[in-house]
Motif scaffolding. Structure first.
Motif, short mmCIF file in Angstrom:
data_model
loop_
_atom_site.label_atom_id
_atom_site.label_comp_id
_atom_site.label_asym_id
_atom_site.label_seq_id
_atom_site.Cartn_x
_atom_site.Cartn_y
_atom_site.Cartn_z
N LYS A 12 0.86 -1.18 0.00
CA LYS A 12 0.00 0.00 0.00
C LYS A 12 0.89 1.23 0.00
O LYS A 12 2.06 1.17 0.33
N SER A 13 0.30 2.34 -0.30
CA SER A 13 1.01 3.60 -0.28
C SER A 13 1.57 3.88 1.11
O SER A 13 0.95 3.55 2.12
N SER A 14 2.69 4.54 1.16
CA SER A 14 3.26 4.94 2.45
C SER A 14 2.39 6.01 3.12
O SER A 14 2.52 6.25 4.31
N TYR A 15 1.49 6.62 2.38
CA TYR A 15 0.56 7.61 2.94
C TYR A 15 -0.63 6.95 3.62
O TYR A 15 -1.42 7.61 4.28
N SER A 16 -0.79 5.65 3.47
CA SER A 16 -1.90 4.91 4.05
C SER A 16 -1.56 4.50 5.47
O SER A 16 -0.48 3.99 5.74
N LYS A 20 -6.76 2.45 7.80
CA LYS A 20 -7.53 2.80 6.61
C LYS A 20 -7.42 1.71 5.55
O LYS A 20 -6.39 1.09 5.38
N ASP A 21 -8.52 1.53 4.84
CA ASP A 21 -8.54 0.60 3.72
C ASP A 21 -8.16 1.34 2.45
O ASP A 21 -8.53 2.50 2.27
N CYS A 22 -7.45 0.69 1.59
CA CYS A 22 -7.08 1.33 0.34
C CYS A 22 -6.73 0.26 -0.67
O CYS A 22 -6.94 -0.93 -0.43
N VAL A 23 -6.20 0.66 -1.77
CA VAL A 23 -5.79 -0.32 -2.78
C VAL A 23 -4.38 -0.80 -2.48
O VAL A 23 -3.58 -0.12 -1.85
N GLU A 24 -4.12 -2.01 -2.93
CA GLU A 24 -2.78 -2.58 -2.85
C GLU A 24 -2.31 -2.85 -4.28
O GLU A 24 -3.12 -3.14 -5.16
N VAL A 25 -1.02 -2.78 -4.48
CA VAL A 25 -0.44 -2.96 -5.80
C VAL A 25 0.65 -4.04 -5.70
O VAL A 25 1.33 -4.16 -4.68
N ALA A 26 0.79 -4.81 -6.77
CA ALA A 26 1.87 -5.80 -6.86
C ALA A 26 2.43 -5.77 -8.28
O ALA A 26 1.68 -5.69 -9.25
N PHE A 27 3.75 -5.80 -8.38
CA PHE A 27 4.39 -5.93 -9.69
C PHE A 27 4.48 -7.41 -9.99
O PHE A 27 5.14 -8.17 -9.27
N LEU A 28 3.78 -7.84 -11.03
CA LEU A 28 3.57 -9.26 -11.30
C LEU A 28 4.59 -9.87 -12.25
O LEU A 28 4.52 -11.05 -12.54
N GLY A 34 -0.71 -5.68 -10.70
CA GLY A 34 -2.00 -6.05 -10.11
C GLY A 34 -2.44 -4.98 -9.12
O GLY A 34 -1.62 -4.36 -8.44
N VAL A 35 -3.76 -4.77 -9.06
CA VAL A 35 -4.35 -3.81 -8.13
C VAL A 35 -5.54 -4.49 -7.48
O VAL A 35 -6.37 -5.11 -8.16
N ARG A 36 -5.62 -4.42 -6.14
CA ARG A 36 -6.72 -5.06 -5.43
C ARG A 36 -7.15 -4.22 -4.23
O ARG A 36 -6.44 -3.31 -3.81
N ASP A 37 -8.29 -4.55 -3.67
CA ASP A 37 -8.83 -3.89 -2.49
C ASP A 37 -8.19 -4.50 -1.26
O ASP A 37 -8.25 -5.72 -1.05
N SER A 38 -7.59 -3.67 -0.41
CA SER A 38 -6.90 -4.19 0.78
C SER A 38 -7.86 -4.85 1.77
O SER A 38 -7.44 -5.67 2.58
N LYS A 39 -9.15 -4.51 1.72
CA LYS A 39 -10.13 -5.13 2.62
C LYS A 39 -10.43 -6.56 2.22
O LYS A 39 -10.96 -7.33 3.01
N ASP A 40 -10.12 -6.94 0.97
CA ASP A 40 -10.47 -8.26 0.44
C ASP A 40 -9.29 -8.83 -0.34
O ASP A 40 -9.37 -8.99 -1.56
N PRO A 41 -8.18 -9.13 0.32
CA PRO A 41 -7.00 -9.59 -0.41
C PRO A 41 -7.19 -10.90 -1.16
O PRO A 41 -6.47 -11.16 -2.12
N ALA A 42 -8.15 -11.70 -0.77
CA ALA A 42 -8.41 -12.95 -1.49
C ALA A 42 -9.42 -12.74 -2.61
O ALA A 42 -9.70 -13.65 -3.39
N GLY A 43 -9.95 -11.53 -2.71
CA GLY A 43 -10.95 -11.22 -3.72
C GLY A 43 -10.32 -10.94 -5.07
O GLY A 43 -9.13 -11.20 -5.30
#
Length: 70
Positions: A12-16, A20-28, A34-43
């Protein structure tokens, strides 16, 4: 199509803050991000070509998506 993205390192961003819930990013690898919702990492996750993701984030940084300026 469903792909297991659990082996990647998501961040997540260092500003998060932790509360707080926010988006997470992964370099695949293979030129994908990849971009996903941090509240639902398995989603579900969205996967973008790396060049499109970098163009998007560059526009954010430059203020190019700031609608208050229109």
């Amino acid at each position: 199509m469903s792909t297991d993205l659990s082996e990647f390192i998501w961040f997540k961003s260092s500003y998060s803050s932790a509360e707080k819930d926010c988006v997470e990013v992964a370099f695949l690898g293979a030129g994908a991000v990849g971009v996903r919702d941090s509240k639902d990492p398995a989603g579900p996750a969205l996967v973008f070509p790396a060049d499109e993701w970098h163009s998007f984030t560059a526009r954010i940084i430059s203020g190019g998506l700031d609608q208050s300026q229109s």
